[in-house]
Design an enzyme around this catalytic site. Structure first.
Site, PDB file in Angstrom:
ATOM      1  CG  ASP A  74      56.381  22.317  54.013  1.00 52.13           C
ATOM      2  OD1 ASP A  74      56.230  23.371  54.652  1.00 52.13           O
ATOM      3  OD2 ASP A  74      56.874  22.270  52.870  1.00 52.13           O
ATOM      4  CD  GLU A 137      59.220  27.593  52.519  1.00 51.03           C
ATOM      5  OE1 GLU A 137      59.821  28.634  52.209  1.00 51.03           O
ATOM      6  OE2 GLU A 137      59.800  26.480  52.569  1.00 51.03           O
TER       7      GLU A 137
HETATM    8 ZN   LIG Z   1      62.058  26.820  55.454  1.00 43.29          ZN
END
Ligand SMILES: [Zn+2]
Length: 374
Positions: A74, A137
Site C-alpha cells: 500500500d 502498513e
Molecule cells: Zn513504508
C-alpha cells in the site's frame, strides 16, 4: 561471478515504474496484489494470501536456512494516478501533485530483481526466501498486526522500508501510542445562563497547556495533533475530543510521559468540573537489535561487501518490523533509497535503488556465518 554485480539498472527501473503506475492507496490494494501474485509466481515462488490480503511468496532454498524479506504494497494517503517522471539527473519523482509511492514500491522492485537474478542463475546458493508483502502498513501496520506468523518459518529477517542513508541499518525503533482524549462538560446557553454550563473547551485548553509536549528528552516525543468540539458560538461546549500521540525508544520514559498527559487531563477536569476519558492505544512497540544479533550481522556484512559504510540508525518511526519483532521474528529495517516519503516531493535516485538491490542480493547469497550453522 558476484551476483550483486548483475543487478540490472534498466530492468529494476522498469519494474519500479510498472509498480508505481498501479494505484494502491492503503486499503485499496487489490489490483497491485493481483499483479504481484502473478509476478512472484512467474519467478518460481509459491504464493499465498491471507484473509486480510497480506501476500507471502516462498522461494525454496538451494541451501539450509530461511530468511524473511518484508515490504508493503500500500501507499500513503489517497493519491491515485501517480505518474513517475525519470529526470535527466537519474532521479524519479512526480510533477508534485501526488506522492511517488517509492514507499514501498522501491522495496518490492528490489525483491523482484533479486528473484529474477536467482532464476537466471539457479546454481547460486541461497536460503529459502519468505517474501512478505503486507497491506495496510500506512494506516497503522494493519496487515502485519493481523499476520499469523505461524505461516512463516523464518526466525529473522529484513524489512525493506526506510529512508535514510544507503548503508544504514535501523536497529532501534520507538514504541508509538495513539491518544484519544474526550472531555465532557455541560451544555448551556452562553448568553442567558452560562453559569449552568461546564466548558469542555476550557477543560481541554487547560489540559493541553499543562501537558509536556514536543521533544521531551532524546528518546521521547509527544503531540496533540487535532482538536474537535463545540457546536456554536453561543453554546457552552459539552464535548471536545483531542487526538495525539506519544513515542519513545525507552518504554519507562514513555509510561512516564503518558502518566503526565493523563495527570494534566485529570487536573483540568477537576478544576473545571468536567469529566475526561483518556484512551491510549499502542500502535507498535519498540525493538532493539544488538550488533551481534543475526539480522544485524548479516546486513552489515552485505552492506560492507558492496562498498558502503555501515551506519547504525535509530529511527523516529515504526515499520512492519516492529510487529514482526514483537511476534518473535528478529528484524532490522533497511533503506530502499526513498526520500521524503508521504510527501508530494517524494523521490528516489535510481543509483540508490540499485545499491539497495545489491545489498539485498548480497544478504541472500553471501556465505552463511559459521556461528549460525546448526
Ligand atoms: Zn513504508
Amino acid at each position: 561471478m558476484d551476483l550483486t554485480d548483475a543487478v540490472d539498472r534498466d530492468r529494476l527501473l522498469r519494474t519500479f515504474l510498472e509498480l508505481v503506475a498501479v494505484d494502491s492507496p492503503t486499503g485499496q490494494e487489490r489490483e497491485v496484489a493481483e499483479l504481484l501474485e502473478r509476478r512472484f509466481a512467474d519467478l518460481g515462488c509459491t504464493v499465498t494470501r491471507d484473509e486480510i490480503g497480506n501476500l507471502v511468496a516462498v522461494l525454496p532454498g538451494t541451501r539450509d536456512g530461511v530468511v524473511l524479506i518484508a515490504t508493503h504494497m500500500d501507499t500513503a494517503g489517497t493519491d491515485r494516478g501517480i505518474v513517475p517522471l525519470v529526470g535527466a539527473d537519474g532521479v524519479v519523482r512526480t510533477d508534485g501533485s501526488t506522492i511517488l509511492g517509492a514507499d514501498d514500491k522501491s522495496g518490492i522492485a528490489g525483491c523482484l530483481e533479486l528473484l529474477t537474478l536467482l532464476r537466471q542463475d539457479p546454481g547460486v546458493l541461497h536460503p529459502t526466501l519468505e517474501l512478505l508483502v503486507t497491506v495496510g502498513e500506512e494506516s497503522g501496520l494493519v496487515g502485519s498486526r493481523a499476520l499469523d506468523v505461524t505461516r512463516l518459518t523464518a526466525t529473522h529477517g529484513f524489512v525493506l522500508d526506510t529512508a535514510g542513508a544507503m548503508g544504514s541499518i535501523t536497529y532501534w525503533s520507538p514504541t508509538s501510542v495513539y491518544l484519544t482524549i474526550t472531555f465532557h462538560g455541560r451544555k448551556a446557553h452562553a448568553g442567558v445562563e452560562p453559569e449552568k454550563g461546564v466548558s469542555a473547551v476550557r477543560a481541554a485548553a487547560l489540559a493541553v497547556a499543562a501537558m509536556p509536549l514536543g521533544r521531551i528528552d532524546p528518546e521521547t516525543v509527544a503531540n496533540i495533533g487535532t482538536v474537535h468540539g463545540g457546536e456554536a458560538r453561543n453554546v457552552v461546549p459539552d464535548t471536545v475530543v483531542l487526538e495525539g500521540m506519544a513515542r519513545s525508544h525507552d518504554q519507562g520514559k514513555l509510561d512516564a510521559q503518558l502518566d503526565a498527559m493523563r495527570h494534566a487531563c485529570q487536573e483540568a477536569a477537576e478544576t473545571t468540573g468536567a469529566t475526561v476519558e483518556v484512551l491510549a492505544e499502542e500502535i507498535y512497540r519498540t525493538y532493539r537489535i544488538e550488533e551481534d544479533a543475526r539480522p544485524y550481522r548479516e546486513a552489515a556484512r552485505a552492506i560492507a561487501s558492496v562498498g558502503l559504510p555501515v551506519i547504525p540508525r535509530k529511527s523516529g518511526g515504526g515499520t512492519d518490523g516492529n510487529l514482526l519483532n514483537a511476534k518473535g521474528i528478529a528484524c532490522v529495517a533497511l533503506p530502499t533509497g526513498m526520500v521524503d516519503e508521504h510527501a508530494t516531493t517524494e523521490h528516489i535516485a535510481i543509483d540508490d535503488m540499485v545499491l539497495a538491490a545489491r545489498v539485498l542480493v548480497a544478504i541472500v547469497t553471501q556465505d552463511p556465518d559459521p556461528r549460525d550453522a546448526r
